[in-house]
Design a protein around this motif. Sequence first.
Motif, short mmCIF file in Angstrom:
data_model
loop_
_atom_site.label_atom_id
_atom_site.label_comp_id
_atom_site.label_asym_id
_atom_site.label_seq_id
_atom_site.Cartn_x
_atom_site.Cartn_y
_atom_site.Cartn_z
N ALA A 10 23.71 103.23 59.20
CA ALA A 10 23.95 102.70 60.56
C ALA A 10 22.65 102.65 61.36
O ALA A 10 21.76 103.48 61.17
CB ALA A 10 24.95 103.60 61.27
N ASP A 11 22.58 101.66 62.25
CA ASP A 11 21.45 101.58 63.16
C ASP A 11 21.62 102.58 64.31
O ASP A 11 20.65 103.09 64.85
CB ASP A 11 21.32 100.16 63.72
CG ASP A 11 20.99 99.17 62.62
OD1 ASP A 11 19.95 99.35 61.97
OD2 ASP A 11 21.78 98.24 62.40
N VAL A 12 22.88 102.84 64.66
CA VAL A 12 23.17 103.83 65.69
C VAL A 12 24.48 104.54 65.35
O VAL A 12 25.43 103.91 64.89
CB VAL A 12 23.25 103.20 67.11
CG1 VAL A 12 24.39 102.21 67.23
CG2 VAL A 12 23.32 104.27 68.19
N THR A 13 24.47 105.85 65.53
CA THR A 13 25.66 106.67 65.35
C THR A 13 26.08 107.12 66.74
O THR A 13 25.26 107.62 67.51
CB THR A 13 25.36 107.88 64.44
OG1 THR A 13 24.89 107.40 63.19
CG2 THR A 13 26.59 108.73 64.23
N ILE A 14 27.35 106.93 67.04
CA ILE A 14 27.86 107.27 68.37
C ILE A 14 28.99 108.29 68.21
O ILE A 14 29.94 108.05 67.46
CB ILE A 14 28.37 106.01 69.10
CG1 ILE A 14 27.25 104.97 69.20
CG2 ILE A 14 28.91 106.38 70.48
CD1 ILE A 14 27.68 103.63 69.74
N ASN A 15 28.85 109.41 68.91
CA ASN A 15 29.86 110.47 68.90
C ASN A 15 30.53 110.52 70.26
O ASN A 15 29.85 110.56 71.29
CB ASN A 15 29.21 111.84 68.63
CG ASN A 15 28.61 111.90 67.25
OD1 ASN A 15 29.32 111.99 66.27
ND2 ASN A 15 27.30 111.85 67.19
N MET A 16 31.87 110.53 70.25
CA MET A 16 32.63 110.62 71.51
C MET A 16 34.06 111.04 71.21
O MET A 16 34.49 111.06 70.06
CB MET A 16 32.59 109.28 72.25
CG MET A 16 33.35 108.17 71.57
SD MET A 16 33.10 106.58 72.35
CE MET A 16 32.26 105.72 71.05
N SER A 17 34.78 111.34 72.29
CA SER A 17 36.19 111.69 72.14
C SER A 17 37.03 110.41 72.06
O SER A 17 36.59 109.33 72.47
CB SER A 17 36.65 112.54 73.32
OG SER A 17 36.71 111.75 74.50
#
Length: 129
Positions: A74-81
């Motif tokens: 991935a170019d960006v990994t995004i963590n969230m609820s």
Amino acid sequence: MSSVKVDGFQSSAIIEALETAFKGYSEKEKKEQINKTKGIFELHIKNEKGDEAVWTIDLKKAGTVYTGAAKPKADVTINMSDETFMQLAEGKLNGQKAFMTGKLKTKGNMMLATKLDAVLKSVKSQAKM
């Protein structure tokens, strides 16, 4: 039944809508979306129980959505609820504010992460989310 549905996550409905929209794009529309975004998002979303689901949105080459880690990387990994993702998808929260308040964390190309809002909005106008 969709291949991207993960039980226990409200986000599944949005991810399914993304998958449906991408499959419904003409080749021209898909290329336009890829040219606007040029990246691969890997979403790590936690639900209220603390379970995590991982989805990948590939808008670099394929114009696809799938469960699991990005292949290639991935170019960006995004963590969230799960709740934060729903608020983003519904337009009740923007990505920048979510990041600044600690509701969203990124790893990788942070500028690409800002394009997630645009991806969700473009699909929202096409699919019923």
